[in-house]
Scaffold this motif. Sequence first.
Motif, PDB file in Angstrom:
ATOM      1  N   SER B  25     -13.344   4.292   4.154  1.00 18.55           N
ATOM      2  CA  SER B  25     -12.053   3.606   4.191  1.00 18.55           C
ATOM      3  C   SER B  25     -12.152   2.241   3.514  1.00 18.55           C
ATOM      4  O   SER B  25     -13.215   1.857   3.029  1.00 18.55           O
ATOM      5  CB  SER B  25     -11.606   3.438   5.646  1.00 18.55           C
ATOM      6  N   SER B  26     -11.043   1.531   3.524  1.00 16.42           N
ATOM      7  CA  SER B  26     -11.003   0.232   2.851  1.00 16.42           C
ATOM      8  C   SER B  26     -11.909  -0.803   3.522  1.00 16.42           C
ATOM      9  O   SER B  26     -12.316  -1.770   2.873  1.00 16.42           O
ATOM     10  CB  SER B  26      -9.564  -0.294   2.837  1.00 16.42           C
ATOM     11  N   GLY B  30     -14.635   0.928   0.651  1.00 20.53           N
ATOM     12  CA  GLY B  30     -13.653   0.283  -0.219  1.00 20.53           C
ATOM     13  C   GLY B  30     -13.938  -1.176  -0.524  1.00 20.53           C
ATOM     14  O   GLY B  30     -13.409  -1.716  -1.504  1.00 20.53           O
ATOM     15  N   SER B  31     -14.753  -1.833   0.293  1.00 21.64           N
ATOM     16  CA  SER B  31     -14.975  -3.259   0.095  1.00 21.64           C
ATOM     17  C   SER B  31     -16.438  -3.676   0.168  1.00 21.64           C
ATOM     18  O   SER B  31     -16.733  -4.876   0.102  1.00 21.64           O
ATOM     19  CB  SER B  31     -14.171  -4.050   1.138  1.00 21.64           C
ATOM     20  N   LYS B  67     -19.448   5.322  -7.049  1.00 31.31           N
ATOM     21  CA  LYS B  67     -18.443   4.950  -6.047  1.00 31.31           C
ATOM     22  C   LYS B  67     -17.109   4.781  -6.757  1.00 31.31           C
ATOM     23  O   LYS B  67     -17.030   4.247  -7.867  1.00 31.31           O
ATOM     24  CB  LYS B  67     -18.856   3.655  -5.358  1.00 31.31           C
ATOM     25  N   GLY B  69     -13.150   3.743  -5.329  1.00 29.41           N
ATOM     26  CA  GLY B  69     -12.232   3.489  -4.226  1.00 29.41           C
ATOM     27  C   GLY B  69     -12.948   3.542  -2.891  1.00 29.41           C
ATOM     28  O   GLY B  69     -13.880   2.788  -2.641  1.00 29.41           O
ATOM     29  N   THR B  70     -12.509   4.451  -2.038  1.00 31.48           N
ATOM     30  CA  THR B  70     -13.101   4.572  -0.701  1.00 31.48           C
ATOM     31  C   THR B  70     -14.016   5.782  -0.581  1.00 31.48           C
ATOM     32  O   THR B  70     -14.314   6.240   0.527  1.00 31.48           O
ATOM     33  CB  THR B  70     -11.995   4.654   0.364  1.00 31.48           C
TER      34      THR B  70
END
Lengths: 120, 111
Positions: B25-26, B30-31, B67, B69-70
Motif C-alpha cells: 500500500s501507499s 508506495g513510499s 518496484k 507504485g505499491t
Amino acid sequence: QVQLQESGPGLVKPSETLSLTCTVSGGSISSYYWSWIRQPAGKGLEWIGRIYTSGSTNYNPSLKSRVTMSVDTSKNQFSLKLSSVTAADTAVYYCARDQGAAAGAGFDYWGQGTLVTVSS
Amino acid sequence: QSVLTQPPSASGTPGQRVTISCSGSSSNIGSNYVYWYQQLPGTAPKLLIYRNNQRPSGVPDRFSGSKSGTSASLAISGLRSEDEADYYCAAWDDSLSGREVFGGGTKLTVL
C-alpha cells in the motif's frame, strides 16, 4: 565479517518472560539499528522491533505492550524481553542488523536463529 | 494475515525465468524501499535485494528486483535447483508509528 549470535533459554513457561541476547562480533554495534525477528515453525517472518545504539526503540504495535529491548554497547550486545508468553510465542527468534529505513540497506546480517518453545 | 501480499507458491524448470509478486500500500511499498530475502531450508534469511533493485555483493545477477507504485516483484532468470527456497518481500511501513512489514513468503519449487 560481522557475525551475530543469539543466546538464551530454549524453553520458557507460559506467563513467564522470554529473554534473549544477541552478541555482535567482527564489527562495532554502534551507529546501527538492531532488530529482533521471529518465525513460528512453517510460517512467515514477523518483525518484533528494533533498537538503535542510542537506546531509542521501535516496536511492532501487535507486541508493543509485552516487548522491551535494551543495548549494551560495552559488550557489543543487545537484548529482547517478551513478557507474559503463551504457546503462540513459540518460534525461532533471529537478531539482525539494520541501517534504518532511510539508508535502505535492509537486514544485511542475521544470526543463525534460536528456537524458543513456550511450554509447561 | 501479512501486510504485504505474496503468492504462497511459485515453480519453474531449470533455465526458466520466474517472477514473484509483492503487493502493498501507499504506507509501505508506495513510499519506502522494498527488500527481498531468500531463506533456504533450515537456515536464516539472506538479503537478496535492497533499495528495490540493488544486489548485495555475492548475489548473482540472475536475481533482479523492481518496484512500481505499491507493488514490487522479484525475478529469477536461468533458474537453478539451488534457488529452491522461500522468498520474502519486506518494507518499512509508516503507519502505526512505523514498523517493518513482511510478505507471507513464496515457496519456490524447481521442477
